[in-house]
Design an enzyme around this catalytic site. Structure first.
Site, mmCIF file in Angstrom:
data_model
loop_
_atom_site.group_PDB
_atom_site.id
_atom_site.type_symbol
_atom_site.label_atom_id
_atom_site.label_comp_id
_atom_site.label_asym_id
_atom_site.label_seq_id
_atom_site.Cartn_x
_atom_site.Cartn_y
_atom_site.Cartn_z
ATOM 1 N N GLU A 172 0.795 -1.222 0.000
ATOM 2 C CA GLU A 172 0.000 0.000 0.000
ATOM 3 C C GLU A 172 0.833 1.281 0.000
ATOM 4 O O GLU A 172 0.819 2.050 0.978
ATOM 5 C CB GLU A 172 -0.952 0.002 1.211
ATOM 6 N N GLU A 360 -5.518 -8.505 0.687
ATOM 7 C CA GLU A 360 -6.188 -8.201 1.963
ATOM 8 C C GLU A 360 -7.645 -7.923 1.685
ATOM 9 O O GLU A 360 -7.979 -7.192 0.730
ATOM 10 C CB GLU A 360 -5.627 -6.935 2.631
#
Ligand code: IFM
Length: 459
Positions: A172, A360
């Site tokens: 991320e 995720e």
């Protein structure tokens, strides 16, 4: 009625991977053990007003000291893969210079322990725990940090490259760039566009240098990058909101996807902010845009966007639009599974992307054990089921999604929210460190261990 895990399993290909995910700083604790030095999150969490309750990562889930027990736990969930991150401050504690063999030994034990249990390992090299010493040079706002990352990546791959199943350079980058340097929510807590633009380019450069390091040490290792794309959705049908949505897409996604998959930064972004970017040196964009074997998508909630007409609003000049779904998780995020589908379709439409994993997905619900010691987290099951259904539909539509990792294996340090927000499918009692599999954990196990259609046919 919620779909049964057995029926859901049959909607996925036989070789689809189900796994669980964690990150080093969120679970390991043992902050000073075996030569580890502080990261920016150790420092940030000790500053007043940064993390809820001034919680820190000193002990976390004490995973560092409970490794074998936790690997048994993963095995008991019947999943095929474990996604974890490696702590740079354990491996090169000052960011540059001395390599700490004891830190490498820990991940040796982790990888070998997974192998012995038949669990595949997906490692992430950077999940936000930058060695604090590198802040002296400017952290991610300094070009030198990208080269320090490359050396760290090479060190890790030299040790583990023969045994990992896949590796991602970064988790991320949106968070370690915008959330950390522009919005001030994550370490190091800056609110400065110029700093953020520097962090953006040097993070992208570090990713590319990291890929070089992986390929130098482990040429056959599947190398990837994990994004948390904002699934931008216009708040209305007005032209102004639709244009705002496109700007939001470019600012929140384009600046990360386009350099990696097209070798450039988005035009609208460069027109607005390019003069404040650091120098892009010859060869940088080629380094950044090396071909990847896979990419990861972390998805939780959509981003509803409206045009921001306030005077002086800086690019992308957007504001939040109201949620469409009334269902929200305990952290206040809208639950809207169609956005997962929309997001992936949109990204494959815009870029030439390789195969992918949902690296995720999960939900924050904070319920604890009832009088019988059971953690009945049905809303989390509903969330997982809805998003897995969307994933299965995408696969049916031809999208190359190879696996799904539930976030998270267990409750853990949820960054600026400290320990008050729980995403685990396993409950952690932070007083006793007792782990209890939640109802969602049992459900996920039933899914991961159920026969696929192919198994049914072979039987
Ligand atoms: O806990 C985080 C994780 O570290 C990165 N992705 C989002 C999760 C939930 O906020």
């Amino acid at each position: 009625m919620t779909i049964t895990p057995q029926d859901l399993r049959r909607a996925f290909p036989g070789d689809f991977t189900f796994g669980v995910a964690t990150a080093a700083f969120q679970i390991e604790g043992a902050a000073k053990a075996d030569g580890r030095k502080p990261s920016i999150w150790d420092a940030f969490s000790k500053m007043p007003g940064r993390v809820f309750g001034r919680h820190d990562g000193d002990v976390a889930c004490d995973h560092y000291n409970r490794l074998e027990e936790d690997l048994d736990l993963i095995q008991s969930l019947g999943v095929e893969a474990y996604r974890f991150s490696i702590a740079w401050p354990r491996i090169v504690p000052e960011g540059t210079g001395r390599v700490n063999e004891e830190g490498l030994d820990f991940y040796d034990r982790l990888v070998d322990g997974c192998k012995a249990r038949g669990i595949k390992t997906f490692a992430t090299l950077y999940h936000w725990d930058l060695p604090l010493a590198l802040m002296g040079d400017g952290g991610w706002t300094a070009r030198s940090t990208a080269y320090a990352f490359q050396r760290y990546a090479r060190t890790v791959m030299a040790r583990l490259g023969d045994r990992l199943d896949a590796v991602a350079t970064f988790n991320e980058p949106w968070c370690s760039v915008w959330l950390s340097h522009l919005m001030g929510v994550h370490a190091p807590g800056e609110k400065n566009m110029d700093a953020a633009l520097h962090a953006l380019h040097y993070t992208m450069l570090a990713h590319g240098l990291g890929v070089e390091a992986i390929r130098a040490e482990a040429p056959n290792m599947p190398a990837g990058l994990v994004f948390n794309p904002m699934v931008t959705m216009a708040g209305s049908d007005s032209e102004a909101d639709k244009a705002a949505e496109e700007r939001a897409f470019q600012f929140h996604n384009g600046v990360f996807f386009e350099p990696v998959f097209k070798g450039s930064y988005p035009e609208a972004f460069m027109t607005a902010l390019g003069d404040r970017m650091p120098e892009i040196e010859d060869g940088d964009m080629e380094i950044i845009s090396q071909k990847l074997d896979w990419w990861g998508m972390n998805y939780y909630t959509p981003m509803r966007v409206a045009d921001d007409r306030s005077e002086g609003a800086e690019f992308p000049a957007i504001k939040s639009a109201p949620f469409v779904s009334q269902t929200v998780t305990d952290i206040g995020w809208e639950v809207y599974a169609p956005a997962l589908k929309h997001g992936i379709e949109e990204l494959y439409r815009r870029y030439d992307l390789p195969e992918m994993y949902i690296t995720e997905n999960g939900a924050c619900y904070n319920m604890g054990p009832n009088d019988d010691g059971v953690i009945d987290d049905q809303p989390r099951i509903d969330y997982l089921a809805a998003h897995l259904k969307a994933t299965a539909e995408l696969i049916k539509g031809g999208y190359p999604i190879r696996g799904y990792f539930a976030w998270s294996l267990m409750d853990n340090f949820e960054w600026a929210e400290g320990y008050r927000m729980r995403f685990g499918i396993v409950h952690v009692d932070y007083e006793t460190q007792v782990r209890t599999v939640k109802k969602s954990g049992e459900w996920f196990k039933a899914l991961a261990t159920a026969p696929s259609k192919a198994d049914d046919m072979a039987a």
